[in-house]
Design a protein around this motif. Structure first.
Motif, mmCIF file in Angstrom:
data_model
loop_
_atom_site.group_PDB
_atom_site.id
_atom_site.type_symbol
_atom_site.label_atom_id
_atom_site.label_comp_id
_atom_site.label_asym_id
_atom_site.label_seq_id
_atom_site.Cartn_x
_atom_site.Cartn_y
_atom_site.Cartn_z
ATOM 1 N N PHE A 110 0.768 -1.360 0.150
ATOM 2 C CA PHE A 110 -0.018 0.253 -0.158
ATOM 3 C C PHE A 110 0.966 1.466 0.005
ATOM 4 O O PHE A 110 0.680 2.004 -1.299
ATOM 5 C CB PHE A 110 -0.599 -0.044 1.127
ATOM 6 C CG PHE A 110 -1.825 -0.800 1.451
ATOM 7 C CD1 PHE A 110 -3.082 -1.215 -0.152
ATOM 8 C CD2 PHE A 110 -2.634 -1.612 2.111
ATOM 9 C CE1 PHE A 110 -4.124 -1.555 -0.480
ATOM 10 C CE2 PHE A 110 -3.725 -2.309 2.067
ATOM 11 C CZ PHE A 110 -4.106 -2.284 1.030
ATOM 12 N N MET A 111 1.850 1.475 0.585
ATOM 13 C CA MET A 111 3.006 2.634 1.058
ATOM 14 C C MET A 111 3.448 2.111 -0.226
ATOM 15 O O MET A 111 3.873 3.933 -0.746
ATOM 16 C CB MET A 111 3.580 2.607 1.865
ATOM 17 C CG MET A 111 3.529 2.565 3.083
ATOM 18 S SD MET A 111 4.535 1.398 4.691
ATOM 19 C CE MET A 111 3.430 1.744 6.139
ATOM 20 N N ALA A 112 4.014 1.415 -1.769
ATOM 21 C CA ALA A 112 4.726 2.019 -2.562
ATOM 22 C C ALA A 112 3.303 1.983 -3.447
ATOM 23 O O ALA A 112 3.966 3.295 -4.503
ATOM 24 C CB ALA A 112 5.248 0.354 -2.717
ATOM 25 N N THR A 113 2.242 2.244 -3.073
ATOM 26 C CA THR A 113 1.699 2.309 -4.145
ATOM 27 C C THR A 113 1.353 4.180 -4.051
ATOM 28 O O THR A 113 0.621 4.459 -4.885
ATOM 29 C CB THR A 113 -0.013 1.227 -4.281
ATOM 30 O OG1 THR A 113 0.043 0.379 -4.653
ATOM 31 C CG2 THR A 113 -0.905 2.216 -4.959
ATOM 32 N N ALA A 114 0.724 4.652 -3.078
ATOM 33 C CA ALA A 114 1.288 5.595 -2.442
ATOM 34 C C ALA A 114 1.795 6.456 -3.085
ATOM 35 O O ALA A 114 1.433 7.440 -3.245
ATOM 36 C CB ALA A 114 0.512 5.694 -0.655
ATOM 37 N N HIS A 115 3.046 6.157 -2.566
ATOM 38 C CA HIS A 115 4.208 6.787 -3.350
ATOM 39 C C HIS A 115 3.507 7.052 -4.600
ATOM 40 O O HIS A 115 4.166 8.298 -4.823
ATOM 41 C CB HIS A 115 5.265 6.340 -2.964
ATOM 42 C CG HIS A 115 6.323 6.570 -3.140
ATOM 43 N ND1 HIS A 115 7.110 7.395 -2.068
ATOM 44 C CD2 HIS A 115 7.194 6.374 -4.808
ATOM 45 C CE1 HIS A 115 8.597 7.864 -2.845
ATOM 46 N NE2 HIS A 115 8.628 7.674 -4.481
ATOM 47 N N ALA A 116 3.620 5.958 -5.643
ATOM 48 C CA ALA A 116 3.741 6.267 -6.710
ATOM 49 C C ALA A 116 2.456 7.155 -7.080
ATOM 50 O O ALA A 116 2.436 7.737 -8.108
ATOM 51 C CB ALA A 116 3.295 4.840 -7.776
ATOM 52 N N LYS A 117 1.132 7.265 -6.564
ATOM 53 C CA LYS A 117 -0.053 7.673 -6.332
ATOM 54 C C LYS A 117 0.256 9.579 -6.094
ATOM 55 O O LYS A 117 -0.448 10.570 -7.092
ATOM 56 C CB LYS A 117 -1.100 7.540 -5.245
ATOM 57 C CG LYS A 117 -1.694 6.162 -6.219
ATOM 58 C CD LYS A 117 -3.197 6.416 -5.414
ATOM 59 C CE LYS A 117 -3.314 4.523 -5.516
ATOM 60 N NZ LYS A 117 -5.003 3.965 -5.216
ATOM 61 N N GLY B 182 4.335 10.407 -8.970
ATOM 62 C CA GLY B 182 4.357 9.860 -9.656
ATOM 63 C C GLY B 182 5.278 9.148 -10.221
ATOM 64 O O GLY B 182 5.378 8.626 -11.232
ATOM 65 N N ARG B 183 6.338 8.507 -9.431
ATOM 66 C CA ARG B 183 7.295 7.960 -9.380
ATOM 67 C C ARG B 183 7.084 6.515 -8.621
ATOM 68 O O ARG B 183 6.592 5.754 -7.916
ATOM 69 C CB ARG B 183 8.397 8.570 -8.517
ATOM 70 C CG ARG B 183 8.754 10.400 -8.513
ATOM 71 C CD ARG B 183 10.227 10.321 -8.646
ATOM 72 N NE ARG B 183 10.397 10.278 -7.130
ATOM 73 C CZ ARG B 183 9.790 10.603 -5.627
ATOM 74 N NH1 ARG B 183 9.008 12.194 -5.744
ATOM 75 N NH2 ARG B 183 9.992 11.108 -4.992
ATOM 76 N N LEU B 184 8.458 5.485 -9.195
ATOM 77 C CA LEU B 184 8.164 4.350 -9.502
ATOM 78 C C LEU B 184 7.966 4.197 -7.763
ATOM 79 O O LEU B 184 8.816 4.452 -7.293
ATOM 80 C CB LEU B 184 9.185 3.605 -9.817
ATOM 81 C CG LEU B 184 8.997 1.916 -9.316
ATOM 82 C CD1 LEU B 184 7.976 1.224 -10.258
ATOM 83 C CD2 LEU B 184 11.012 1.331 -9.900
#
Length: 588
Positions: A56-63, A66-68
């Motif tokens: 979830f944190m990786a997804t939130a970071h991307a959202k 805009g970065r991976l």
């Protein structure tokens, strides 16, 4: 010290600009953890308490950036735990890389402990999916994985067996062919052209210029296109509907904003869908087709980044492939300014009435506490650049209608997956990405309980996130869905007395406060926002407050009434709440 393959993995990710990886160590990734240790000056490892939260944190970071986004889990159960968060990334089209461990290559296929073939398990969720079995594949496959995640707006997965992780970086046990060696320079991603074709822009302009009652439906793909959306709305005199993930596209107090559509939408938004003769869809592939215009009744123009998704929801006269911002900018000079503003003014008046109705529901006199009042006080106390993360459930309704986008505010939730539990992990990731901004997680008691250990993660990192638990001691959304289907509620209430999550917050070393009196809500929220560290306010709200659709259909009303007749166990308190809601609105 010999460079190991895992170190090359981390080095190449750092070359791509990755500065944070979320995860939990395990014996299946000890080599990767050593690679992270050796590259700790370039990449930060954030230790979480559950792998689902890491995804979830990786997804939130991307959202948010805009970065991976990157998450890490051990072999077997650790990799399995990532899946829900990875599907959140897949369904909301976010670039995320999942890195997992694997047993030594010599024991694969023998039924070894925790031997789960994650490449098979991830076959549906991942756009790129590879077990690395030769150290010299790195960093070439890292480049391909990252480019695939960006290009296809989804999940990439690399799994490294234990022996490969710790092997010398240059070891090539097979040497059949020379491995692909990417250049030593920093890698780049060449994004596809964002401007739609000229002939498509011209065809779209012809349709829009001929419209009499235009509407714009803007989604998450247009979050970076606020000025362009507003400019097109001004020229066309078109009201703008926002999807829930696209809530921050334009301010909620804009003269063009009519809120959303669907179960969490507004009455003006639903009425506009029924009334418009032309619909411009920008940056959205809105999946709930029953809330879109009847096919064939309106002319449709769409700007969509993915050729596969263009025109799949409605018969679309002009599908355009490109970026929402670039597409709208290219469209703008081809549009004819509309002098007749009657259509727009009609919906401005409707939105004035809707806003009054919503404000009336934010009454401090209501006891039990109205969830609308709680969200309204958060809205009033938060800064103009605050980020609100939200869970799925009834709380999404209160956030959609009572969290006002103004200034540089942002709003994030699980969109197409609509899973419970991401609100807290989202907030942690966003506070790490934007340490100077106010980050608030608005979560139901059901969703918070699923990943509440991550509040301890926030405490260990001393992150100043504010968590507000909308505690109705039930699975509120399911309760109302059962009733709309005509069924009396069953199995959705946890039972009183309501839980006290503030005690958990205090035990973690954070600020925690329980609120049961409406008079205490405002002060508790303000104190939590001012706290220098993680804070949690657990508020007992009215469990019988219905998240009513913006416009109630006849069938919904009939089934709701039948549920009462079949013996709804809480019909008296629900009826009282509905009566108070209407009195509040009539008495504004």
């Amino acid at each position: 010290m010999t460079e190991i393959a895992a170190e090359v993995l981390i080095e190449r990710l750092a070359d791509w600009g990755v500065d944070t990886i979320f995860g939990i160590p395990g014996d299946g990734i000890n080599g990767i953890m050593e690679g992270l240790r050796r590259q700790s000056d370039r990449v930060r490892f954030v230790l979480v308490h559950h792998e689902e939260a890491a995804a979830f944190m990786a997804t939130a970071h991307a959202k948010a950036t805009g970065r991976l986004g990157v998450c890490l889990a051990t072999s077997g159960p650790g990799g399995i735990h990532l899946l829900n968060g990875l599907y959140d990334a897949k369904l909301d089209h976010q670039p995320v890389l999942a890195i997992t461990g694997m047993q030594e290559t010599s024991v694969l296929g023998t039924g070894y402990q925790q031997e789960v073939h994650l490449d098979h398990l991830y076959a549906d969720v991942a756009e790129y999916n590879l077990i690395v079995d030769n150290p010299t594949q790195l960093p070439g496959v890292v480049d391909i994985a990252v480019r695939t995640a960006y290009a296809r707006r989804g999940v990439a997965h690399l799994s490294l067996p234990n022996d490969v992780q710790v092997a010398p970086a240059t070891q090539d046990p097979y040497q059949h062919v020379a491995p692909a060696r990417p250049p030593a320079t920093a890698p780049i991603y060449l994004s596809p052209p964002g401007m739609p074709r000229t002939e498509d822009l011209e065809a779209a302009a012809d349709v829009l210029n001929a419209s009499e009652r235009p509407a714009i439906l803007a989604g998450a793909g247009a979050l970076h296109a606020r000025e362009e959306v507003l400019a097109v709305a001004e020229v066309l005199g078109a009201p703008v509907i926002k999807t829930l993930p696209g809530k921050a596209v334009i301010p909620d107090d804009s003269p063009y904003a009519v809120g959303g559509i669907g179960l969490l939408g507004t009455r003006p938004g639903e009425e506009l869908i029924e009334d418009c003769d032309t619909l411009l869809m920008a940056g959205t592939n809105f999946p709930y087709t029953k809330h879109l215009p009847e096919p064939g009744k309106v002319r449709v123009v769409q700007i969509e980044a993915d050729p596969i998704r263009a025109g799949v929801r409605l018969p679309t006269e002009v599908p355009m492939i490109g970026d929402a911002r670039e597409g709208l900018a290219g469209l703008l000079p081809l549009l004819k300014p509309r002098s007749d503003r009657a259509h727009l003014e009609k919906y401005q008046r409707a939105m004035d009435r809707w806003r009054d109705d919503m404000t009336a529901l934010q009454s401090p006199e209501r006891d039990p506490i109205a969830p609308q009042y709680l969200m309204g006080r958060i809205d009033r106390a938060a800064s103009d650049d605050a980020i609100l993360t939200c869970d799925s459930g009834t709380i999404a309704t209160w956030a959609a209608r009572h969290w006002t986008i103004r200034g540089n505010r942002r709003f994030y939730l699980s969109g197409n997956l609509a899973t419970m539990a991401p609100g807290l992990p989202y907030a942690i990731a966003m506070q790490l990405a934007f340490p100077g901004r106010q980050v608030i997680a608005f979560i139901g008691d059901g969703g918070f309980a699923m990943l509440m250990a991550e509040f301890l993660t926030a405490a260990h990192l001393n992150l100043p996130i504010t968590v507000v638990v909308n505690n109705n001691d039930s699975l509120g959304q399911i309760l109302w869905e059962q009733m709309v289907l005509g069924f009396p509620e069953h199995g959705v209430r946890f039972g009183r007395p309501a839980s006290d999550f503030s005690a958990w917050a205090r035990s973690c070393g954070g600020y925690g406060r329980k609120v049961t009196d409406p008079a205490d809500v405002d002060e508790a929220v303000r104190q939590a926002l001012a706290h220098d560290g993680p804070a949690l306010v657990d508020v007992n709200v009215n469990p019988d407050e219905p998240p009513m659709p913006g416009k109630v259909g006849y069938d919904q009303a009939v089934k709701f009434a039948k549920a009462f007749l079949k013996g709804q166990p809480h019909k008296a308190s629900i009826a009282t709440t509905l009566f108070k809601d209407k009195i509040s609105q009539l008495g504004r």
